[in-house]
Design a protein around this motif. Structure first.
Motif, PDB file in Angstrom:
ATOM      1  N   VAL A  17     -29.746  -0.560  31.338  1.00  0.00           N
ATOM      2  CA  VAL A  17     -30.175  -1.817  31.881  1.00  0.00           C
ATOM      3  C   VAL A  17     -30.721  -1.341  33.384  1.00  0.00           C
ATOM      4  CG1 VAL A  17     -29.363  -3.906  33.005  1.00  0.00           C
ATOM      5  CG2 VAL A  17     -28.523  -3.222  30.817  1.00  0.00           C
ATOM      6  N   GLU A  18     -29.972  -0.474  34.058  1.00  0.00           N
ATOM      7  CA  GLU A  18     -30.461   0.048  35.361  1.00  0.00           C
ATOM      8  C   GLU A  18     -31.836   0.679  35.329  1.00  0.00           C
ATOM      9  OE1 GLU A  18     -27.492   2.082  36.966  1.00  0.00           O
ATOM     10  OE2 GLU A  18     -26.018   0.477  37.568  1.00  0.00           O
ATOM     11  N   ARG A  19     -32.036   1.456  34.312  1.00  0.00           N
ATOM     12  CA  ARG A  19     -33.300   2.254  34.081  1.00  0.00           C
ATOM     13  C   ARG A  19     -34.403   1.073  33.698  1.00  0.00           C
ATOM     14  NH1 ARG A  19     -34.260   7.540  33.055  1.00  0.00           N
ATOM     15  NH2 ARG A  19     -32.529   7.891  34.132  1.00  0.00           N
ATOM     16  N   ALA A  20     -34.001   0.226  32.930  1.00  0.00           N
ATOM     17  CA  ALA A  20     -35.130  -0.814  32.650  1.00  0.00           C
ATOM     18  C   ALA A  20     -35.531  -1.520  33.755  1.00  0.00           C
ATOM     19  CB  ALA A  20     -34.485  -1.662  31.557  1.00  0.00           C
ATOM     20  N   VAL A  21     -34.519  -1.860  34.789  1.00  0.00           N
ATOM     21  CA  VAL A  21     -35.059  -2.523  35.925  1.00  0.00           C
ATOM     22  C   VAL A  21     -35.811  -1.697  36.851  1.00  0.00           C
ATOM     23  CG1 VAL A  21     -34.103  -3.682  38.048  1.00  0.00           C
ATOM     24  CG2 VAL A  21     -32.882  -3.775  35.843  1.00  0.00           C
ATOM     25  N   LEU A  25     -39.010  -3.119  33.505  1.00  0.00           N
ATOM     26  CA  LEU A  25     -39.163  -3.823  32.240  1.00  0.00           C
ATOM     27  C   LEU A  25     -38.178  -5.035  31.888  1.00  0.00           C
ATOM     28  CD1 LEU A  25     -38.810  -0.498  30.228  1.00  0.00           C
ATOM     29  CD2 LEU A  25     -40.875  -1.767  30.520  1.00  0.00           C
ATOM     30  N   LEU A  26     -37.080  -4.839  32.777  1.00  0.00           N
ATOM     31  CA  LEU A  26     -36.206  -6.320  32.960  1.00  0.00           C
ATOM     32  C   LEU A  26     -36.476  -6.896  34.312  1.00  0.00           C
ATOM     33  CD1 LEU A  26     -33.050  -5.250  31.176  1.00  0.00           C
ATOM     34  CD2 LEU A  26     -34.691  -7.165  30.408  1.00  0.00           C
ATOM     35  N   PHE A  27     -36.288  -8.187  34.543  1.00  0.00           N
ATOM     36  CA  PHE A  27     -36.275  -8.670  35.932  1.00  0.00           C
ATOM     37  C   PHE A  27     -35.098  -9.398  36.320  1.00  0.00           C
ATOM     38  CE2 PHE A  27     -40.618  -8.008  34.464  1.00  0.00           C
ATOM     39  CZ  PHE A  27     -41.322  -7.415  35.365  1.00  0.00           C
ATOM     40  N   ILE A  38     -28.896  -9.521  40.213  1.00  0.00           N
ATOM     41  CA  ILE A  38     -27.824  -9.430  39.210  1.00  0.00           C
ATOM     42  C   ILE A  38     -28.496  -9.293  37.837  1.00  0.00           C
ATOM     43  CG2 ILE A  38     -25.897 -10.314  38.201  1.00  0.00           C
ATOM     44  CD1 ILE A  38     -25.318 -11.495  40.995  1.00  0.00           C
ATOM     45  N   THR A  39     -28.129  -8.243  37.007  1.00  0.00           N
ATOM     46  CA  THR A  39     -28.899  -8.345  35.743  1.00  0.00           C
ATOM     47  C   THR A  39     -27.541  -8.484  34.659  1.00  0.00           C
ATOM     48  OG1 THR A  39     -28.260  -5.827  35.612  1.00  0.00           O
ATOM     49  CG2 THR A  39     -30.573  -6.776  36.141  1.00  0.00           C
ATOM     50  N   HIS A  40     -26.619  -8.128  34.808  1.00  0.00           N
ATOM     51  CA  HIS A  40     -25.516  -8.133  33.830  1.00  0.00           C
ATOM     52  C   HIS A  40     -23.884  -8.178  34.349  1.00  0.00           C
ATOM     53  CE1 HIS A  40     -25.886  -4.003  34.237  1.00  0.00           C
ATOM     54  NE2 HIS A  40     -24.994  -3.722  33.474  1.00  0.00           N
ATOM     55  N   ILE A  50     -27.889 -11.835  32.912  1.00  0.00           N
ATOM     56  CA  ILE A  50     -28.318 -12.757  33.919  1.00  0.00           C
ATOM     57  C   ILE A  50     -29.734 -12.570  34.306  1.00  0.00           C
ATOM     58  CG2 ILE A  50     -27.868 -14.134  36.110  1.00  0.00           C
ATOM     59  CD1 ILE A  50     -24.970 -13.076  35.792  1.00  0.00           C
ATOM     60  N   LEU A  51     -31.008 -12.901  33.669  1.00  0.00           N
ATOM     61  CA  LEU A  51     -32.372 -12.587  33.873  1.00  0.00           C
ATOM     62  C   LEU A  51     -33.156 -13.762  34.334  1.00  0.00           C
ATOM     63  CD1 LEU A  51     -32.262 -10.056  30.860  1.00  0.00           C
ATOM     64  CD2 LEU A  51     -31.901  -9.350  33.152  1.00  0.00           C
ATOM     65  N   GLU A  52     -34.077 -13.463  34.589  1.00  0.00           N
ATOM     66  CA  GLU A  52     -35.232 -14.417  35.141  1.00  0.00           C
ATOM     67  C   GLU A  52     -35.661 -15.038  33.774  1.00  0.00           C
ATOM     68  OE1 GLU A  52     -38.568 -13.007  37.295  1.00  0.00           O
ATOM     69  OE2 GLU A  52     -37.286 -12.913  39.241  1.00  0.00           O
ATOM     70  N   ALA A  53     -35.998 -16.449  33.417  1.00  0.00           N
ATOM     71  CA  ALA A  53     -36.310 -17.237  32.394  1.00  0.00           C
ATOM     72  C   ALA A  53     -37.752 -16.698  32.158  1.00  0.00           C
ATOM     73  CB  ALA A  53     -36.103 -18.495  32.572  1.00  0.00           C
ATOM     74  N   ASP A  54     -37.976 -15.537  31.553  1.00  0.00           N
ATOM     75  CA  ASP A  54     -39.264 -15.004  31.428  1.00  0.00           C
ATOM     76  C   ASP A  54     -39.361 -14.412  29.847  1.00  0.00           C
ATOM     77  OD1 ASP A  54     -41.570 -12.622  31.491  1.00  0.00           O
ATOM     78  OD2 ASP A  54     -42.040 -14.188  33.172  1.00  0.00           O
ATOM     79  N   GLU A  55     -40.511 -14.759  29.301  1.00  0.00           N
ATOM     80  CA  GLU A  55     -40.656 -14.036  27.774  1.00  0.00           C
ATOM     81  C   GLU A  55     -40.561 -12.461  27.820  1.00  0.00           C
ATOM     82  OE1 GLU A  55     -43.602 -14.255  24.024  1.00  0.00           O
ATOM     83  OE2 GLU A  55     -43.964 -15.841  25.804  1.00  0.00           O
ATOM     84  N   ARG A  56     -41.065 -11.859  29.005  1.00  0.00           N
ATOM     85  CA  ARG A  56     -40.857 -10.261  28.963  1.00  0.00           C
ATOM     86  C   ARG A  56     -39.543 -10.155  29.025  1.00  0.00           C
ATOM     87  NH1 ARG A  56     -43.987  -9.331  34.277  1.00  0.00           N
ATOM     88  NH2 ARG A  56     -42.911 -11.224  34.930  1.00  0.00           N
TER      89      ARG A  56
END
Length: 297
Positions: A17-21, A25-27, A38-40, A50-56
């Motif tokens: 997850v940290e690498r994706a941020v 790749l993750l917002f 905060i991502t998770h 816990i991510l932004e409401a985005d299709e990506r």
């Protein structure tokens, strides 16, 4: 050993997850004026993203979880997972849930026994907590518990139930009053219709054996053999002991020497009344070492 190994593997998900941020790749959602990302959140085998409401984010999250499965061998059970959104169109939410093969969840919800979402200052939002305490007490109602046992259960079990909820929300005074009322009634052996402990003053107006004071019935019914053996069946509470310095010592006189079995009953009786001490105002309950003053009225 197995839980430890699982945590080591689960740490790999955190690294992914940290690498994706880092690679955008993750917002993540940013919290507070300092915009802390905060991502998770992970707890044992339970994870919240816990991510932004985005299709990506939806697409990247599923790819990341599948990658974690291929690398670690641990599969994510999407059927038991839930997608919960805030401010997202219902049709979009359904599309994302279908893509993730998970169900749609709603706020407020329970997570690890703690309620998330809703208005924390609303009394109705705390009903689940009051019900949880009530149900726990109901499961003990038919058990013959001594006062010492009730004190232990109040402090070790009942008072711990609201702890996690109170870690992040302010409890309304009405709810706090209801909880304290439940604790108190259970402690004193009463129910919603009765109070079974009487204020005794200095103990000179209450009979030790024949009045209701330590439990919900006279002690002569709880200890009939000892009642028959006592030398003064009309003894008052204040006459059934003496002060030794600052310590009150319970003492009951007997018609004869007691046998071994009877001595065991005396020990049980003394344990039952040990939490009470006559005083000039009211028969008070000893707070230390078990009882919290919050229950003393």
């Amino acid at each position: 050993m197995s839980p430890f190994l699982f945590l080591i593997v689960a740490e790999g998900l955190n690294a992914l997850v940290e690498r994706a941020v880092e690679r955008q790749l993750l917002f993540p959602v940013k919290i507070g004026k300092d915009e802390v990302p905060i991502t998770h959140l992970q707890y044992a085998d339970d994870t919240i993203f816990i991510l932004e409401a985005d299709e990506r984010n939806v697409e990247s999250l599923k790819s990341l979880l599948l990658l974690f499965h291929f690398v670690s061998g641990l599969a994510v059970n999407f059927a038991k997972s839930s997608l919960m959104t805030v401010g997202v169109n219902v049709s979009v939410e359904r599309t994302w849930a279908s893509f993730l093969h998970c169900k749609i969840g709603y706020f407020p919800c329970l997570y690890l026994g703690t309620k998330i979402g809703g208005r924390s200052n609303g009394v109705s939002e705390w009903k689940f907590l009051v019900d949880k305490v009530s149900n726990k007490i109901a499961s003990w109602r038919k058990r013959p518990l001594s006062l010492a046992g009730r004190i232990t259960l109040v402090k070790a079990v009942l008072q711990s139930i609201p702890v996690y909820q109170l870690a992040y929300a302010f409890i309304p005074k009405t709810v706090l009053k209801n909880l304290n009322s439940l604790f108190s009634r259970f402690l004193w052996g009463g129910d919603s219709q009765s109070r079974r402990i009487t204020c005794l003053g200095d103990g000179m107006n209450t009979m030790f054996w024949e009045d209701v004071w330590a439990v919900n019935k006279p002690l002569k019914f709880s200890f009939p053999r000892l009642y028959n053996l006592c030398s003064n069946k009309k003894a008052l509470v204040g006459e059934s002991g003496f002060w030794e310095g600052e310590e009150w010592v319970w003492s009951v006189n007997w018609r004869r020497d007691l046998r071994e079995r009877e001595n065991g009953q005396v020990e049980e009786l003394l344990r039952l009344v040990a939490a009470f001490v006559p005083s000039t105002g009211c028969l008070r309950m000893v707070v230390s070492p078990y009882c919290s003053s919050i229950f003393i009225s």
